[in-house]
Motif scaffolding. Structure first.
Motif, PDB file in Angstrom:
ATOM      1  N   CYS A  56       0.833  -1.199   0.000  1.00  0.00           N
ATOM      2  CA  CYS A  56       0.000   0.000   0.000  1.00  0.00           C
ATOM      3  C   CYS A  56       0.872   1.256   0.000  1.00  0.00           C
ATOM      4  O   CYS A  56       2.012   1.240   0.458  1.00  0.00           O
ATOM      5  CB  CYS A  56      -0.917   0.013   1.222  1.00  0.00           C
ATOM      6  N   ASP A  57       0.302   2.341  -0.506  1.00  0.00           N
ATOM      7  CA  ASP A  57       1.052   3.591  -0.622  1.00  0.00           C
ATOM      8  C   ASP A  57       1.069   4.400   0.667  1.00  0.00           C
ATOM      9  O   ASP A  57       1.998   5.174   0.904  1.00  0.00           O
ATOM     10  CB  ASP A  57       0.452   4.462  -1.730  1.00  0.00           C
ATOM     11  N   PHE A  58       0.040   4.233   1.496  1.00  0.00           N
ATOM     12  CA  PHE A  58      -0.103   5.087   2.680  1.00  0.00           C
ATOM     13  C   PHE A  58      -0.472   4.231   3.889  1.00  0.00           C
ATOM     14  O   PHE A  58      -1.356   3.376   3.794  1.00  0.00           O
ATOM     15  CB  PHE A  58      -1.216   6.127   2.479  1.00  0.00           C
ATOM     16  N   ALA A  59       0.156   4.496   5.032  1.00  0.00           N
ATOM     17  CA  ALA A  59      -0.182   3.753   6.248  1.00  0.00           C
ATOM     18  C   ALA A  59       0.221   4.550   7.479  1.00  0.00           C
ATOM     19  O   ALA A  59       1.128   5.390   7.440  1.00  0.00           O
ATOM     20  CB  ALA A  59       0.493   2.386   6.272  1.00  0.00           C
ATOM     21  N   GLY A  60      -0.468   4.265   8.575  1.00  0.00           N
ATOM     22  CA  GLY A  60      -0.117   4.819   9.873  1.00  0.00           C
ATOM     23  C   GLY A  60       0.022   3.696  10.876  1.00  0.00           C
ATOM     24  O   GLY A  60      -0.741   2.723  10.842  1.00  0.00           O
ATOM     25  N   ILE A  61       1.026   3.808  11.765  1.00  0.00           N
ATOM     26  CA  ILE A  61       1.254   2.760  12.772  1.00  0.00           C
ATOM     27  C   ILE A  61       1.475   3.391  14.139  1.00  0.00           C
ATOM     28  O   ILE A  61       1.742   4.582  14.266  1.00  0.00           O
ATOM     29  CB  ILE A  61       2.473   1.872  12.435  1.00  0.00           C
ATOM     30  N   ASN A  62       1.373   2.562  15.170  1.00  0.00           N
ATOM     31  CA  ASN A  62       1.785   2.911  16.522  1.00  0.00           C
ATOM     32  C   ASN A  62       3.003   2.091  16.910  1.00  0.00           C
ATOM     33  O   ASN A  62       3.120   0.923  16.518  1.00  0.00           O
ATOM     34  CB  ASN A  62       0.668   2.593  17.532  1.00  0.00           C
ATOM     35  N   CYS A  63       3.881   2.691  17.687  1.00  0.00           N
ATOM     36  CA  CYS A  63       4.972   1.933  18.304  1.00  0.00           C
ATOM     37  C   CYS A  63       4.680   1.626  19.765  1.00  0.00           C
ATOM     38  O   CYS A  63       5.381   0.823  20.378  1.00  0.00           O
ATOM     39  CB  CYS A  63       6.287   2.703  18.195  1.00  0.00           C
ATOM     40  N   HIS A  64       3.661   2.290  20.331  1.00  0.00           N
ATOM     41  CA  HIS A  64       3.385   2.087  21.754  1.00  0.00           C
ATOM     42  C   HIS A  64       2.243   1.096  21.997  1.00  0.00           C
ATOM     43  O   HIS A  64       1.750   0.997  23.115  1.00  0.00           O
ATOM     44  CB  HIS A  64       3.085   3.421  22.442  1.00  0.00           C
ATOM     45  N   LYS A  65       1.828   0.376  20.977  1.00  0.00           N
ATOM     46  CA  LYS A  65       0.862  -0.700  21.193  1.00  0.00           C
ATOM     47  C   LYS A  65       1.602  -2.041  21.234  1.00  0.00           C
ATOM     48  O   LYS A  65       2.108  -2.455  22.258  1.00  0.00           O
ATOM     49  CB  LYS A  65      -0.222  -0.671  20.117  1.00  0.00           C
ATOM     50  N   TRP A  66       1.725  -2.712  20.101  1.00  0.00           N
ATOM     51  CA  TRP A  66       2.243  -4.078  20.106  1.00  0.00           C
ATOM     52  C   TRP A  66       3.758  -4.158  20.057  1.00  0.00           C
ATOM     53  O   TRP A  66       4.329  -5.184  20.374  1.00  0.00           O
ATOM     54  CB  TRP A  66       1.578  -4.862  18.978  1.00  0.00           C
ATOM     55  N   LEU A  67       4.423  -3.084  19.683  1.00  0.00           N
ATOM     56  CA  LEU A  67       5.879  -3.063  19.801  1.00  0.00           C
ATOM     57  C   LEU A  67       6.305  -2.902  21.249  1.00  0.00           C
ATOM     58  O   LEU A  67       7.363  -3.390  21.648  1.00  0.00           O
ATOM     59  CB  LEU A  67       6.463  -1.935  18.947  1.00  0.00           C
ATOM     60  N   GLY A  68       5.485  -2.221  22.048  1.00  0.00           N
ATOM     61  CA  GLY A  68       5.817  -2.047  23.457  1.00  0.00           C
ATOM     62  C   GLY A  68       6.836  -0.965  23.719  1.00  0.00           C
ATOM     63  O   GLY A  68       7.600  -1.040  24.680  1.00  0.00           O
ATOM     64  N   ALA A  69       6.878   0.062  22.856  1.00  0.00           N
ATOM     65  CA  ALA A  69       7.708   1.233  23.099  1.00  0.00           C
ATOM     66  C   ALA A  69       6.941   2.186  24.021  1.00  0.00           C
ATOM     67  O   ALA A  69       5.759   1.983  24.294  1.00  0.00           O
ATOM     68  CB  ALA A  69       8.045   1.916  21.776  1.00  0.00           C
ATOM     69  N   ARG A 105       4.764   6.048   0.276  1.00  0.00           N
ATOM     70  CA  ARG A 105       5.685   5.663  -0.789  1.00  0.00           C
ATOM     71  C   ARG A 105       6.155   6.894  -1.556  1.00  0.00           C
ATOM     72  O   ARG A 105       5.387   7.857  -1.752  1.00  0.00           O
ATOM     73  CB  ARG A 105       5.007   4.701  -1.758  1.00  0.00           C
ATOM     74  N   LYS A 106       7.401   6.851  -1.997  1.00  0.00           N
ATOM     75  CA  LYS A 106       7.942   7.990  -2.743  1.00  0.00           C
ATOM     76  C   LYS A 106       7.081   8.313  -3.955  1.00  0.00           C
ATOM     77  O   LYS A 106       6.825   9.487  -4.260  1.00  0.00           O
ATOM     78  CB  LYS A 106       9.362   7.670  -3.212  1.00  0.00           C
ATOM     79  N   SER A 107       6.623   7.294  -4.644  1.00  0.00           N
ATOM     80  CA  SER A 107       5.827   7.517  -5.855  1.00  0.00           C
ATOM     81  C   SER A 107       4.475   8.145  -5.558  1.00  0.00           C
ATOM     82  O   SER A 107       3.813   8.663  -6.463  1.00  0.00           O
ATOM     83  CB  SER A 107       5.617   6.189  -6.587  1.00  0.00           C
ATOM     84  N   ALA A 108       4.049   8.124  -4.283  1.00  0.00           N
ATOM     85  CA  ALA A 108       2.741   8.669  -3.917  1.00  0.00           C
ATOM     86  C   ALA A 108       2.843   9.945  -3.093  1.00  0.00           C
ATOM     87  O   ALA A 108       1.817  10.489  -2.673  1.00  0.00           O
ATOM     88  CB  ALA A 108       1.951   7.616  -3.127  1.00  0.00           C
ATOM     89  N   LEU A 109       4.055  10.441  -2.897  1.00  0.00           N
ATOM     90  CA  LEU A 109       4.248  11.573  -2.000  1.00  0.00           C
ATOM     91  C   LEU A 109       3.442  12.797  -2.418  1.00  0.00           C
ATOM     92  O   LEU A 109       2.874  13.506  -1.582  1.00  0.00           O
ATOM     93  CB  LEU A 109       5.737  11.927  -1.917  1.00  0.00           C
ATOM     94  N   GLN A 110       3.343  13.064  -3.719  1.00  0.00           N
ATOM     95  CA  GLN A 110       2.658  14.281  -4.181  1.00  0.00           C
ATOM     96  C   GLN A 110       1.150  14.222  -3.982  1.00  0.00           C
ATOM     97  O   GLN A 110       0.471  15.240  -4.140  1.00  0.00           O
ATOM     98  CB  GLN A 110       2.987  14.519  -5.664  1.00  0.00           C
TER      99      GLN A 110
END
Length: 418
Positions: free
Chosen positions: A236-249, A259-264
């Motif tokens: 996928c071109d676009f996504a949002g994540i958390n680091c303080h959920k399942w990574l445990g940060a 993605r670079k191709s989707a930046l504009q």
């Protein structure tokens, strides 16, 4: 501080985790007891509400305290001179785990901030176009999609995902919505729902969307770190994540991926210079963040990498399956999330049969806590009614889930008057 020293936190891990690959199958529970011992979780309740945010393991918490002390001691003398290089090293380490180029991500304070920037900054919409979201998407992201009605002059389409669901039924639901709305230009896809734990076949749905000229923004707040996957797997071109959920940060760290191709296709944040460098970092402007939290991400990565992505995902699924297998036959309980291993991770929701209102489900979650010492949370939003969410974590034992199953059996029998 270079990348090597940032990742040196693995040396602080328990011996059980460092030797994970050497433990035979019959020692699996002993291994997980060793991992659970690294979490100083409250013993006042059985904590089965771990979807809000994830607890730091002790080595990660120790690393956070060390970084917090350093930042507090050195203040701007460090942040203006050394933090930039350290932050780039942390970004590189996170990108490697996500399976994407480092220059396609930047840090945010959470997934909500990342997804808000993506949805409201998406600039390929014209009046008369349409956008689509589903009932199981996160509340704040639904609201952002609704705001596009005013901001961009578009139609907003909302669909209800099938319950019970199957992989093909989910794909068909989106395919039918795409076909029925030829002016669709944007779809929000939640990879793993915070409401019920349902996992969408995002890669397949996004491919269908792309074939029709529809862009997909992926909410991976709960899937990354809970499932055995990388962002690259979703294509996928676009996504949002958390680091303080399942990574445990520590709390306050997330990331945005473009993605670079989707930046504009995403506007610059208004707080960024209009003619400055054109990078993913210009699409979100969080301001001053928790430097120490960000610097602790490598310690969280190291702890989870010592366990292993597939092993962690299998454990969470095992804990989920433990209680679901026991309660699904109960006539008074509806388990919302399917047993297909491709459609769930650790999170699963249920409701008492016929109890679909928010008040009733909130009351039952309170009953589980007051009568049985089990902490869960109610969720609303599914088209067929509210529910109670169960979210085990790595510190939970099989016995914790057995206690939940017994409590649900007792409550189900009580409602039937037996």
């Amino acid at each position: 501080m270079d990348r090597r020293s940032l990742l040196a936190g693995i040396a602080a891990l328990p011996a059980a985790a460092r030797a994970a690959s050497a433990i035979p199958a019959q020692g699996e529970e002993a291994f997980w007891r060793g991992i659970a011992a690294q979490y100083d979780v409250t013993r006042e309740v059985i904590q089965l509400e771990n979807g809000n945010w994830g607890m730091m393991a002790r080595p990660v918490f120790d690393a956070y305290k060390e970084q917090l002390g350093r930042v507090n001691r050195d203040t701007s003398y460090y942040t203006r001179r050394g933090f930039g290089a350290d932050a780039l090293a942390v970004r590189e380490a996170l990108a490697a785990e996500l399976g994407v180029p480092a220059d396609e991500i930047t840090f945010t304070r959470n997934a909500t901030e990342a997804l808000k920037a993506l949805i409201l900054g998406y600039n390929r919409l014209e009046p008369g176009d349409a956008v689509l979201y589903a009932d199981l998407d996160y509340d704040s992201m639904q609201d952002c999609m609704e705001h596009l009605r005013v901001r961009r002059g578009v139609a907003v389409v909302r669909i209800a995902l099938p319950e019970p669901a199957s992989r093909q039924a989910l794909i068909d639901a989106y395919a039918e919505a795409f076909a029925a709305n030829p002016r669709l230009r944007l779809v929000l896809l939640t990879h793993l729902s915070h409401r019920t734990g349902l996992v969408l076949p995002v890669r397949e749905i996004a491919a269908l969307a792309r074939a029709r000229g529809i862009d997909a923004i992926v909410d991976a707040a709960h899937s990354w770190g809970q499932l055995d996957m990388t962002l690259a797997d979703l294509d996928c071109d676009f996504a949002g994540i958390n680091c303080h959920k399942w990574l445990g940060a520590p709390l306050g760290v997330g990331a945005i991926h473009i993605r670079k191709s989707a930046l504009q296709r995403i506007d610059r944040d208004p707080a960024e210079p209009a003619n400055g460098r054109d990078t993913v970092a210009t699409r979100v402007h969080p301001g001053t963040s928790d430097f120490a939290a960000l610097l602790t991400v490598p310690a969280a990565l190291a702890f989870q990498q010592a366990i292993g992505r597939s092993r962690r995902a299998a454990r969470l699924r095992f804990l989920r399956d433990r209680w679901v297998a026991a309660v699904r036959p109960l006539p008074g309980i509806e388990v919302l999330t399917p047993d297909d291993a491709e459609l769930h991770g650790g999170i699963t929701s249920f409701r008492l049969r016929g109890v679909t209102d928010v008040r009733g489900n909130a009351a039952f979650a309170a009953r589980l806590l007051d009568r049985h010492g089990i902490f869960t949370v109610h969720r609303d939003g599914p088209a067929k009614g509210a529910c109670v969410r169960v979210t085990p974590a790595l510190f939970n034992s099989p016995e914790d889930l057995d206690a939940l199953a017994r409590a649900l059996a007792m409550e189900s029998a009580s409602r039937r008057g037996t």
